[in-house]
Design an enzyme around this catalytic site. Structure first.
Site, PDB file in Angstrom:
ATOM      1  N   GLU A 106      84.748  80.329 -54.620  1.00  0.00           N
ATOM      2  CA  GLU A 106      85.496  81.572 -54.834  1.00  0.00           C
ATOM      3  C   GLU A 106      85.349  82.111 -56.253  1.00  0.00           C
ATOM      4  O   GLU A 106      85.185  83.310 -56.468  1.00  0.00           O
ATOM      5  CB  GLU A 106      86.985  81.356 -54.514  1.00  0.00           C
TER       6      GLU A 106
ATOM      7  N   ASP B   9      87.555  75.318 -55.650  1.00  0.00           N
ATOM      8  CA  ASP B   9      86.801  75.336 -56.904  1.00  0.00           C
ATOM      9  C   ASP B   9      87.672  76.002 -57.968  1.00  0.00           C
ATOM     10  O   ASP B   9      88.674  76.673 -57.648  1.00  0.00           O
ATOM     11  CB  ASP B   9      85.477  76.091 -56.743  1.00  0.00           C
TER      12      ASP B   9
END
Lengths: 478, 478
Positions: A168, A103
């Site tokens: 994250e 991400d």
């Protein structure tokens, strides 16, 4: 005659496939996997599936693990799955667990990007695009290193376990629980853990990272009345909450950054001679660092003092105040309730709960001196994060040191990082093994800013470094 | 036998037409004349036209004066006209200028109103609705007082000049220029000015207001870097702007509200015995005042001390900080540039430009002691507003005193106000005559809050008070 390195073919393969590897990164960057935006959750899922197919193509056993839902703005939203994978199961080989995330931070060209953030664009040897350095480039680095072994007929010298997540940048929600749950199964045979999600200190010299700071965050709330008041109608008659809060916040840290809380150094490791030498060797330009952020002057005199202040000593920052007027222009308000927010970065071997207690007691005592009848509260909303440090002189680091010398022809610096990567501690605790942070990107990659990039050099040499790292770790005697 | 008051019929007319006057207020309240919202500018215009027709019906010569445009969000928006009017031109009579405003603060039932804000709703003798007390009720009070004279066949004893604006809640843009321009024409023959746009101190006892505070506002800007920094990556290495700003803002005022700036009392009028007596007589309940705003304790010990602190001594409030993190939750940012905002309420005979100079010099000297290399600036964005005070013992106040005794059977309190009504000073300067603030509403009318109301008592007796005021002023010998 100079001896030929056993990975010469692997390295040549990486060089020869530079364009292809850049093209693959370009595909990854084009997927808008912004985890902060629930509207883009499908893009994150797509990214995880894309990575799953890449791992599968390398022959890994893969699984997309459901980690449940999160609550966002009072709505339940499905979390993206965590991609785990296993490649190789040879009992005679060392097993390395690799962590990365797929991400990215939000990005829009209107934020001030010179080119579309989700279109990888090369300019002057730099590959611009959101996620190029944080952390899609490094994740692809591992995959390409494996491909290079396989396609040059050189046996992959280690077994691999992959943990790639999609949250994250939004607090790694759900990851810790999954890792703890997989402790006795998927993660059981791990010998070493490697995380490539940090950066070189500068732009030229590679480094190995052996420490992170933890953090405790604090809320100081002062309430003066049940409604906001007009400063004309009430000014001069009431105990103003804002004035009380300023009194407290001003007694936390001095102009030079010295924390004014007695006992705040509790637990800080003494500086050993061996550690001190690491600092002396580090390549770091204080002036460049200060000029890059547009500051007037460094708060610390020397390179060593500056780096130690950021890495091995606690620091305190006041972030802001909630409840006071914060817009542009002017508003003649006496805010009814104001909440100051500050945090302290913690270092080995400070214990967050113990530091919180020291801070709360101190702020409480400052408040008592104030002699204000207003309502007062100091609180934390979580337990705080532990600092992390490992032994930079162990076999694992020695192996990475050798790998760095092989690829970059230079001895790496040994660095820490002033921030936190919480998964580092989780992986260390769950596996009980040595964890290393092995950066691919450079210090000027602008990971969370506009114009994020990765240098072609870092992307390509970094892929070789990963191959060399796997090779060197495989040679460690147990 | 008790003598019959010459206005007995006028007062009876007001009582007899209570329902009609409430109905008229209801019509006025139904027009959403929110001056802050440019989308509702037509509603303000409609309100001005509605009032124009009312004034015309009373026989006044009226004019809607074009005062040009304002710039809002980079768009030019037409300002609502100022309604001026003249009723009577008898050289033998005194001429009184009446000021009021017909625009209102924003309001929506979702803000926490118990009934629709633009539907006048009576509950327990109180008329709830936006503008009921600020300032549509008082404006209608004047019109109904005139109607009562006319319809009872009693000669209106004064000439009147009306100034009704539609931008008061948005800074009275364009009004000063118009008044200055009309100085030698429309405003030439004015003998007295009366403004009904303030409130009683409490809820029972009427008052006459003879003073307002002025204000100087300040911006203190500290800049540490050219971008926001992550407190992990940079904490411990940079001079933090927020820390510097807290240091400065904490040195402005102490816990008891004492301003720490040497020389800040420059120009403050000494307290005379006669003035002191006014304070002793005032009906004011400190405990009720403190409990109404939900505070723990009054900052000042006695009624006199509290009122003087709000009315006749300067006070300093810090309103907030722009540029720091101000949202809910937590953000580990080191803000690059922060701007603290504070203001000082000024009192007679302080000069804003002089006080600004004293404040700037002090803050500059505090900054120099800080020894920080960050960029610093203290500035003001306007010249500040002058305080206002008039002689509460002059003929004009004596007349209003008599009028109050006639209607309310009580001697009025003599009050000041801690806030500002800038038009007061402008009207005083342009006419060169005595200005009075004659409140209609009560201290709990919630003028700028939810559930604004005016008590039926204040609305009806206040209309009589206005009639009695016109009568008493007409008797002043020149």
């Amino acid at each position: 005659m100079e001896s030929v390195h056993p990975l010469t073919d692997v390295f040549r393969y990486v060089d020869d496939h530079k364009n292809k590897f850049v093209e693959t990164l370009s595909q990854a960057v084009s997927i808008k996997s912004i985890s902060a935006d629930p509207e883009l959750r499908n893009e994150v899922n797509k990214m995880m599936q894309w990575a799953q197919s890449k791992l599968k193509a390398l022959g890994a056993d893969v699984e997309l693990c459901d980690i449940g839902q999160q609550t966002l703005n009072e709505k339940k939203v499905q979390l993206p799955p965590v991609l785990i994978g296993t490649l190789g199961n040879d009992k005679s080989k060392t097993t390395i667990c690799l962590y990365g995330h797929l991400d990215v931070q939000p990005a829009d060209i209107s934020d001030g990007w010179a080119s579309e953030p989700f279109v990888l664009t090369e300019r002057n040897g730099k590959l611009y695009g959101r996620g190029s350095s944080d952390d899609k480039g490094p994740v692809l680095g591992w995959l390409h290193a494996i491909e290079a072994f396989q396609n040059t007929g050189i046996d992959l010298p280690v077994n691999l376990k992959f943990v790639f997540e999609g949250m994250e940048e939004s607090g790694s929600i759900g990851l810790d629980e999954l890792l703890i749950q997989k402790k006795e199964t998927f993660l059981k045979d791990v010998d070493y853990v490697c995380i490539s999600d940090s950066y070189w200190l500068g732009t030229d010299k590679p480094c190995l990272t052996y420490g992170l700071r933890g953090m405790s965050s604090f809320f100081v709330e002062v309430e003066g009345s049940s409604k906001d008041l007009h400063s004309g109608m009430y000014g001069g008659t009431v105990y103003e909450a804002m004035s009380d809060l300023l009194y407290i916040l001003n007694q936390l840290v001095d102009v030079k950054g010295k924390i004014l809380i007695p006992g705040i150094d509790e637990g800080v490791e003494p500086l050993s001679e061996k550690e001190k030498e690491l600092y002396e060797k580090i390549e770091f330009d204080v002036d460049a660092y200060i000029s890059e952020i547009g500051a007037s002057k460094s708060q610390k005199e020397t390179k060593e003092e500056l780096l130690m202040s950021n890495w091995r000593y606690p620091s305190l920052s006041v972030h802001g105040i909630e409840g006071a007027f914060s817009g542009p222009g002017f508003k003649t308000v006496i805010p009814r309730k104001v909440t100051g927010k500050f945090s302290i970065r913690l270092v080995p071997n400070q214990i967050p709960s113990r530091i919180s207690e020291i801070v709360k007691n101190y702020v409480q005592s400052v408040w008592e001196k104030r002699q204000s009848p207003n309502k007062f509260k100091i609180y934390t909303v979580n337990e705080g994060g532990n600092p992390w440090k490992t032994d930079p002189f162990n076999d694992h680091f020695l192996a990475a040191h050798e790998a760095t010398k092989t690829v970059y022809n230079v001895e790496p610096d040994y660095t820490r990082c002033g921030g936190s990567i919480p998964v580092t501690l989780t992986l260390q605790e769950v596996t009980g093994k040595s964890v290393m942070l092995l950066p691919m990107g450079a210090g000027d990659d602008s990971a969370h800013s506009q114009n994020e990039k990765i240098d072609v050099r870092n992307y390509i040499e970094g892929t070789k470094l990963m191959a060399a790292y796997l090779y060197e770790v495989s040679k460690i005697k147990h």
